[in-house]
Write a protein that holds these residues in place. Structure first.
Motif, short mmCIF file in Angstrom:
data_model
loop_
_atom_site.label_atom_id
_atom_site.label_comp_id
_atom_site.label_asym_id
_atom_site.label_seq_id
_atom_site.Cartn_x
_atom_site.Cartn_y
_atom_site.Cartn_z
N SER A 232 0.84 -1.21 0.00
CA SER A 232 0.00 0.00 0.00
C SER A 232 0.87 1.26 0.00
N TRP A 233 1.90 1.26 0.84
CA TRP A 233 2.83 2.38 0.90
C TRP A 233 3.54 2.56 -0.44
N GLY A 234 3.96 1.46 -1.07
CA GLY A 234 4.63 1.53 -2.37
C GLY A 234 3.76 2.16 -3.44
N PHE A 235 2.49 1.78 -3.44
CA PHE A 235 1.57 2.36 -4.42
C PHE A 235 1.33 3.84 -4.13
N SER A 236 1.12 4.18 -2.87
CA SER A 236 0.74 5.57 -2.55
C SER A 236 1.92 6.53 -2.51
N HIS A 237 3.10 6.08 -2.10
CA HIS A 237 4.24 6.99 -1.96
C HIS A 237 5.26 6.91 -3.10
N LEU A 238 5.31 5.78 -3.77
CA LEU A 238 6.32 5.61 -4.82
C LEU A 238 5.72 5.63 -6.21
N GLY A 239 4.40 5.57 -6.30
CA GLY A 239 3.73 5.60 -7.60
C GLY A 239 4.00 4.37 -8.45
N LEU A 240 4.22 3.23 -7.82
CA LEU A 240 4.48 2.01 -8.56
C LEU A 240 3.24 1.57 -9.34
N GLY A 241 3.45 1.08 -10.55
CA GLY A 241 2.33 0.58 -11.35
C GLY A 241 1.93 -0.83 -10.96
N PHE A 242 2.91 -1.59 -10.47
CA PHE A 242 2.64 -2.94 -9.99
C PHE A 242 3.78 -3.35 -9.05
N VAL A 243 3.53 -4.37 -8.28
CA VAL A 243 4.52 -4.96 -7.37
C VAL A 243 4.51 -6.46 -7.62
N THR A 244 5.68 -7.08 -7.58
CA THR A 244 5.76 -8.52 -7.76
C THR A 244 6.04 -9.21 -6.44
N ALA A 245 5.91 -10.53 -6.46
CA ALA A 245 6.34 -11.40 -5.36
C ALA A 245 6.87 -12.66 -6.02
N MET A 246 8.15 -12.95 -5.83
CA MET A 246 8.78 -14.11 -6.47
C MET A 246 8.77 -15.26 -5.47
N ILE A 247 8.01 -16.30 -5.82
CA ILE A 247 7.76 -17.36 -4.86
C ILE A 247 8.02 -18.72 -5.49
N ARG A 248 8.77 -19.55 -4.78
CA ARG A 248 9.01 -20.92 -5.25
C ARG A 248 7.72 -21.72 -5.14
N ALA A 249 7.53 -22.64 -6.06
CA ALA A 249 6.28 -23.40 -6.16
C ALA A 249 5.96 -24.20 -4.90
N ASP A 250 6.98 -24.61 -4.14
CA ASP A 250 6.74 -25.42 -2.95
C ASP A 250 6.57 -24.57 -1.68
N ASN A 251 6.54 -23.26 -1.80
CA ASN A 251 6.37 -22.38 -0.64
C ASN A 251 4.89 -22.03 -0.49
N ALA A 252 4.12 -23.00 -0.02
CA ALA A 252 2.66 -22.85 0.06
C ALA A 252 2.25 -21.69 0.96
N ALA A 253 2.96 -21.46 2.05
CA ALA A 253 2.59 -20.37 2.97
C ALA A 253 2.71 -19.01 2.29
N SER A 254 3.80 -18.79 1.56
CA SER A 254 3.96 -17.50 0.85
C SER A 254 2.96 -17.35 -0.28
N ILE A 255 2.62 -18.44 -0.92
CA ILE A 255 1.60 -18.39 -1.97
C ILE A 255 0.27 -17.94 -1.35
N ARG A 256 -0.07 -18.47 -0.17
CA ARG A 256 -1.32 -18.06 0.49
C ARG A 256 -1.30 -16.58 0.85
N VAL A 257 -0.14 -16.07 1.31
CA VAL A 257 -0.03 -14.64 1.61
C VAL A 257 -0.27 -13.83 0.34
N ALA A 258 0.40 -14.21 -0.74
CA ALA A 258 0.24 -13.49 -2.01
C ALA A 258 -1.22 -13.50 -2.45
N GLU A 259 -1.87 -14.63 -2.35
CA GLU A 259 -3.28 -14.72 -2.75
C GLU A 259 -4.17 -13.83 -1.88
#
Length: 163
Positions: free
Chosen positions: A110-137
């Motif tokens: 939220s801070w990145g969008f509002s203060h930095l004007g980013l058009g998008f943000v990524t999250a690079m996650i390994r396929a077996d990292n189910a917990a991080s995938i749930r956070v991203a979702e």
């Protein structure tokens, strides 16, 4: 510095070297992110400080508001090889399952969008990292492409700024 209901996020500095080494030394953590020697951690922290200085953003130490305890790291990291800003999160296993990663990452994005004007943000996650995938979702990220990060295959999830 960012604050949420339960957390304080402040820029990581060289003073956090011991906490960073300890965090990354846990075998449950370093299944997905590399362990650091003290020297490598200091080098990485210098890179993070430089990114804060040059780009106005970077990774943060995440502390509990109530106690000041360091529980992980989260924030926005610029990857020059992709020319993208990634939201990254890594937390101590003792605090997994309490929603801290989602809370900290939501604040960072939220801070990145509002203060930095980013058009998008990524999250690079390994396929077996189910917990991080749930956070991203939970945050609304969707898979955008497959790529390599440090020689490991990752799915690059992305969240576009709301217009």
């Amino acid at each position: 510095m960012l604050e949420t209901d339960r957390l304080v996020l402040r820029p990581l500095t060289r003073h956090d070297v011991d906490a960073l080494v300890d965090l990354h030394a846990d075998p449950l953590v370093n299944r997905f992110v590399p362990a650091f020697s003290r020297e490598r951690a200091l080098s990485r922290l210098a890179e993070i400080e430089e990114q804060w200085s040059e780009r106005g953003h970077g990774l943060c130490a995440v502390e509990l508001r109530a106690t000041g305890e360091f529980i992980g790291r989260c924030g926005l990291n610029y990857w020059p090889q992709f020319d993208e800003v990634e939201a990254g999160w890594t937390f101590k296993p003792a605090v997994w399952g309490r929603g801290y990663a989602t809370e900290a990452a939501a604040a960072s994005v939220s801070w990145g969008f509002s203060h930095l004007g980013l058009g998008f943000v990524t999250a690079m996650i390994r396929a077996d990292n189910a917990a991080s995938i749930r956070v991203a979702e939970r945050l609304g990220f969707t898979p955008r492409r497959e790529d390599l990060l440090f020689g490991n295959p990752v799915t690059v999830w992305a969240l576009d700024a709301q217009e």
